[in-house]
Design a protein around this motif. Sequence first.
Motif, PDB file in Angstrom:
ATOM      1  N   VAL A  47       0.835  -1.204   0.000  1.00 47.97           N
ATOM      2  CA  VAL A  47       0.000   0.000   0.000  1.00 47.97           C
ATOM      3  C   VAL A  47       0.869   1.254   0.000  1.00 47.97           C
ATOM      4  CG1 VAL A  47      -1.676   1.308   1.359  1.00 47.97           C
ATOM      5  CG2 VAL A  47      -1.961  -1.149   1.074  1.00 47.97           C
ATOM      6  N   LEU A  48       1.957   1.225   0.756  1.00 49.02           N
ATOM      7  CA  LEU A  48       2.860   2.377   0.799  1.00 49.02           C
ATOM      8  C   LEU A  48       3.498   2.627  -0.563  1.00 49.02           C
ATOM      9  CD1 LEU A  48       4.051   4.518   2.687  1.00 49.02           C
ATOM     10  CD2 LEU A  48       5.889   2.928   3.220  1.00 49.02           C
ATOM     11  N   ALA A  49       3.768   1.560  -1.309  1.00 49.65           N
ATOM     12  CA  ALA A  49       4.365   1.715  -2.635  1.00 49.65           C
ATOM     13  C   ALA A  49       3.445   2.475  -3.576  1.00 49.65           C
ATOM     14  CB  ALA A  49       4.697   0.341  -3.222  1.00 49.65           C
ATOM     15  N   ALA A  50       2.129   2.335  -3.396  1.00 49.83           N
ATOM     16  CA  ALA A  50       1.187   3.068  -4.243  1.00 49.83           C
ATOM     17  C   ALA A  50       1.302   4.569  -4.029  1.00 49.83           C
ATOM     18  CB  ALA A  50      -0.241   2.601  -3.958  1.00 49.83           C
ATOM     19  N   PHE A  51       1.655   4.980  -2.817  1.00 45.34           N
ATOM     20  CA  PHE A  51       1.782   6.409  -2.521  1.00 45.34           C
ATOM     21  C   PHE A  51       3.180   6.934  -2.836  1.00 45.34           C
ATOM     22  CE2 PHE A  51      -2.048   5.410  -0.337  1.00 45.34           C
ATOM     23  CZ  PHE A  51      -2.748   6.586  -0.203  1.00 45.34           C
ATOM     24  N   MET A  52       4.161   6.057  -2.854  1.00 44.76           N
ATOM     25  CA  MET A  52       5.531   6.495  -3.107  1.00 44.76           C
ATOM     26  C   MET A  52       5.860   6.530  -4.594  1.00 44.76           C
ATOM     27  SD  MET A  52       7.219   7.169  -0.267  1.00 44.76           S
ATOM     28  CE  MET A  52       8.935   6.882  -0.732  1.00 44.76           C
ATOM     29  N   GLY A  53       5.304   5.577  -5.360  1.00 41.34           N
ATOM     30  CA  GLY A  53       5.709   5.418  -6.750  1.00 41.34           C
ATOM     31  C   GLY A  53       5.481   6.634  -7.622  1.00 41.34           C
ATOM     32  N   ILE A 101       1.954  10.587   3.309  1.00 44.75           N
ATOM     33  CA  ILE A 101       2.584   9.271   3.393  1.00 44.75           C
ATOM     34  C   ILE A 101       2.137   8.537   4.651  1.00 44.75           C
ATOM     35  CG2 ILE A 101       4.810   8.101   3.622  1.00 44.75           C
ATOM     36  CD1 ILE A 101       4.236   9.063   0.832  1.00 44.75           C
ATOM     37  N   LEU A 102       1.708   9.290   5.671  1.00 43.27           N
ATOM     38  CA  LEU A 102       1.228   8.652   6.898  1.00 43.27           C
ATOM     39  C   LEU A 102      -0.091   7.931   6.689  1.00 43.27           C
ATOM     40  CD1 LEU A 102       1.982  11.519   9.456  1.00 43.27           C
ATOM     41  CD2 LEU A 102       3.344   9.476   9.033  1.00 43.27           C
ATOM     42  N   LEU A 103      -0.841   8.327   5.649  1.00 41.91           N
ATOM     43  CA  LEU A 103      -2.167   7.744   5.426  1.00 41.91           C
ATOM     44  C   LEU A 103      -2.132   6.229   5.248  1.00 41.91           C
ATOM     45  CD1 LEU A 103      -5.187   8.285   5.041  1.00 41.91           C
ATOM     46  CD2 LEU A 103      -4.739   8.674   2.612  1.00 41.91           C
ATOM     47  N   PRO A 104      -1.273   5.668   4.373  1.00 37.98           N
ATOM     48  CA  PRO A 104      -1.282   4.203   4.229  1.00 37.98           C
ATOM     49  C   PRO A 104      -0.735   3.461   5.434  1.00 37.98           C
ATOM     50  CG  PRO A 104       0.487   5.162   2.936  1.00 37.98           C
ATOM     51  CD  PRO A 104      -0.342   6.305   3.434  1.00 37.98           C
ATOM     52  N   MET A 105      -0.082   4.168   6.363  1.00 33.71           N
ATOM     53  CA  MET A 105       0.450   3.500   7.549  1.00 33.71           C
ATOM     54  C   MET A 105      -0.594   3.352   8.656  1.00 33.71           C
ATOM     55  SD  MET A 105       4.206   5.288   7.859  1.00 33.71           S
ATOM     56  CE  MET A 105       5.337   5.358   6.460  1.00 33.71           C
ATOM     57  N   VAL A 106      -1.675   4.124   8.571  1.00 36.06           N
ATOM     58  CA  VAL A 106      -2.681   4.106   9.629  1.00 36.06           C
ATOM     59  C   VAL A 106      -3.294   2.718   9.814  1.00 36.06           C
ATOM     60  CG1 VAL A 106      -4.926   5.032  10.336  1.00 36.06           C
ATOM     61  CG2 VAL A 106      -3.157   6.565   9.463  1.00 36.06           C
ATOM     62  N   VAL A 148     -13.091   2.058   1.825  1.00 38.76           N
ATOM     63  CA  VAL A 148     -12.138   3.087   2.266  1.00 38.76           C
ATOM     64  C   VAL A 148     -10.787   2.787   1.627  1.00 38.76           C
ATOM     65  CG1 VAL A 148     -11.013   4.179   4.228  1.00 38.76           C
ATOM     66  CG2 VAL A 148     -13.367   3.357   4.435  1.00 38.76           C
ATOM     67  N   PRO A 149     -10.272   3.655   0.753  1.00 39.62           N
ATOM     68  CA  PRO A 149      -8.966   3.397   0.135  1.00 39.62           C
ATOM     69  C   PRO A 149      -7.868   3.219   1.179  1.00 39.62           C
ATOM     70  CG  PRO A 149     -10.099   5.180  -0.995  1.00 39.62           C
ATOM     71  CD  PRO A 149     -10.912   4.882   0.237  1.00 39.62           C
ATOM     72  N   ALA A 150      -6.920   2.410   0.891  1.00 40.31           N
ATOM     73  CA  ALA A 150      -5.802   2.033   1.759  1.00 40.31           C
ATOM     74  C   ALA A 150      -6.265   1.025   2.807  1.00 40.31           C
ATOM     75  CB  ALA A 150      -5.136   3.232   2.415  1.00 40.31           C
ATOM     76  N   LEU A 151      -7.329   1.340   3.547  1.00 44.87           N
ATOM     77  CA  LEU A 151      -7.844   0.384   4.530  1.00 44.87           C
ATOM     78  C   LEU A 151      -8.423  -0.845   3.836  1.00 44.87           C
ATOM     79  CD1 LEU A 151      -8.562  -0.401   7.424  1.00 44.87           C
ATOM     80  CD2 LEU A 151     -10.670   0.923   7.183  1.00 44.87           C
ATOM     81  N   CYS A 179     -13.848  -7.169  -3.491  1.00 42.42           N
ATOM     82  CA  CYS A 179     -12.873  -6.743  -4.493  1.00 42.42           C
ATOM     83  C   CYS A 179     -13.438  -5.623  -5.364  1.00 42.42           C
ATOM     84  CB  CYS A 179     -12.468  -7.937  -5.347  1.00 42.42           C
ATOM     85  SG  CYS A 179     -11.007  -7.645  -6.365  1.00 42.42           S
ATOM     86  N   LEU A 180     -14.707  -5.740  -5.741  1.00 40.81           N
ATOM     87  CA  LEU A 180     -15.334  -4.680  -6.537  1.00 40.81           C
ATOM     88  C   LEU A 180     -15.421  -3.375  -5.751  1.00 40.81           C
ATOM     89  CD1 LEU A 180     -18.244  -6.590  -8.340  1.00 40.81           C
ATOM     90  CD2 LEU A 180     -16.152  -5.665  -9.355  1.00 40.81           C
ATOM     91  N   ALA A 181     -15.718  -3.473  -4.447  1.00 41.90           N
ATOM     92  CA  ALA A 181     -15.788  -2.265  -3.624  1.00 41.90           C
ATOM     93  C   ALA A 181     -14.441  -1.576  -3.552  1.00 41.90           C
ATOM     94  CB  ALA A 181     -16.283  -2.631  -2.219  1.00 41.90           C
ATOM     95  N   VAL A 182     -13.367  -2.364  -3.423  1.00 44.04           N
ATOM     96  CA  VAL A 182     -12.017  -1.791  -3.378  1.00 44.04           C
ATOM     97  C   VAL A 182     -11.679  -1.092  -4.685  1.00 44.04           C
ATOM     98  CG1 VAL A 182      -9.588  -2.410  -3.319  1.00 44.04           C
ATOM     99  CG2 VAL A 182     -11.118  -3.353  -1.622  1.00 44.04           C
ATOM    100  N   VAL A 183     -12.004  -1.747  -5.811  1.00 46.33           N
ATOM    101  CA  VAL A 183     -11.682  -1.185  -7.121  1.00 46.33           C
ATOM    102  C   VAL A 183     -12.494   0.071  -7.394  1.00 46.33           C
ATOM    103  CG1 VAL A 183     -11.748  -1.625  -9.608  1.00 46.33           C
ATOM    104  CG2 VAL A 183     -10.949  -3.408  -8.045  1.00 46.33           C
ATOM    105  N   LEU A 184     -13.798   0.006  -7.152  1.00 43.01           N
ATOM    106  CA  LEU A 184     -14.666   1.143  -7.469  1.00 43.01           C
ATOM    107  C   LEU A 184     -14.386   2.346  -6.584  1.00 43.01           C
ATOM    108  CD1 LEU A 184     -18.088  -0.646  -8.118  1.00 43.01           C
ATOM    109  CD2 LEU A 184     -16.568   0.413  -9.794  1.00 43.01           C
TER     110      LEU A 184
END
Length: 388
Positions: free
Chosen positions: A188-194, A310-315, A334-337, A357-362
């Motif tokens: 998840v952190l990689a999505a915010f760093m990349g 960057i703190l968001l995906p660590m929560v 909830v994205p990240a969660l 999975c659909l909820a995460v994607v949408l």
Amino acid sequence: MRVLPAILRKELVDGIRDRRSVLATLIFPMTMPFLLPIIFHTMMERDRESLDIDIPVVGAERAPDLVDWFGRRGYAVVDGPADPEEAVRAQDLDFVLVVPEDFAADFAEGRRAAVELVHDGSRKEASQAVSRVRGLVRSYSRVVGNLRLMARGVSPGLGHAVTIDEVDVASPRQRAASWLTFIPMLVVLAAFMGGMNLAIDATAGERERQSLEPLLVNPVPRRTLVMGKWLAASAFSGAGVGLTLASLLFALSRVPLEQLGVELHIGGREAAWLLLGTLPLALFAAGLQVTFSTFARSYKEAQTYLSVLILLPMVPHFIASLWSLGDAWWMFAVPALGQYVLLTDVLGGEPVRVGACLAVVLSSTLLGLLFVEITARLFERERIIFGR
């Protein structure tokens, strides 16, 4: 929409030419194959070293039976230093066992006989050896206590009126998933760093270089322009997610986790679900970063803003370390969660729910598009464009 590919190509080329953007995408994939084996091998090495230790004892002659107990379990006993606390404080020894002068008298009369275990609780590398010695002394105490009861015609079981027979319903894979919670956090952190540096460079960076105004002069809708920047940042973010996940799985396959009591089997199907559930987070992260970077007047100011994000995906990881997250339906929206819970379920061998999975994607995709719309409207403000 016909000019969108041209904008996307322009932003991707700029991002590839920017070393900071490329490095941010590759930092996790480059370090994980080397870092994880080192961590796990260090843990296994400490566990092996705790099985082959010498036990320094001060006053060993006062407790010959205890010393003999150590020897029968394969541990050598050596003479302790004159000043045990100073030796441990100076890290000359990991621990010292001290037998007081009144130990023999108390032990002979059946009273509680105490020994002192001198150690430094702040030294993590010595914790396993200290735990090993503590367990040896406690097992010796239990054996002697049972023998004393039996010598008096009392059953040792009377001292345990209620016992606990534990029934752990968690599977070995579920226990492994709870132990390897850092994997979802890193992905998840990689999505915010990349895509962070590309998102900054495409907004605050262009404003600082004064190239944003000439770009906006072209007859291109602001929404299309922002979407091109968003998709470019999402591409870098998605590449970081995919490469990080691949490097993590490769690193874990090179580590004998079974020696640590961890059972983890991730095949092609599980890897595909992990990738499918996490890639949409790149759209949300890129949209959020593009929007926040739009408010910054310079590259460094945008870095300050996004460093907080960057703190968001660590929560979720911090929460999971204190409480069990569960799998309530709203978490996947909830994205990240949602990605964190989904990745944990897949690692734990849980059947993947299509609805989750659909909820995460949408949720990640729609929120990403919402940030694109917000940024497009910000680009229509003169204060945002000229930085005034």
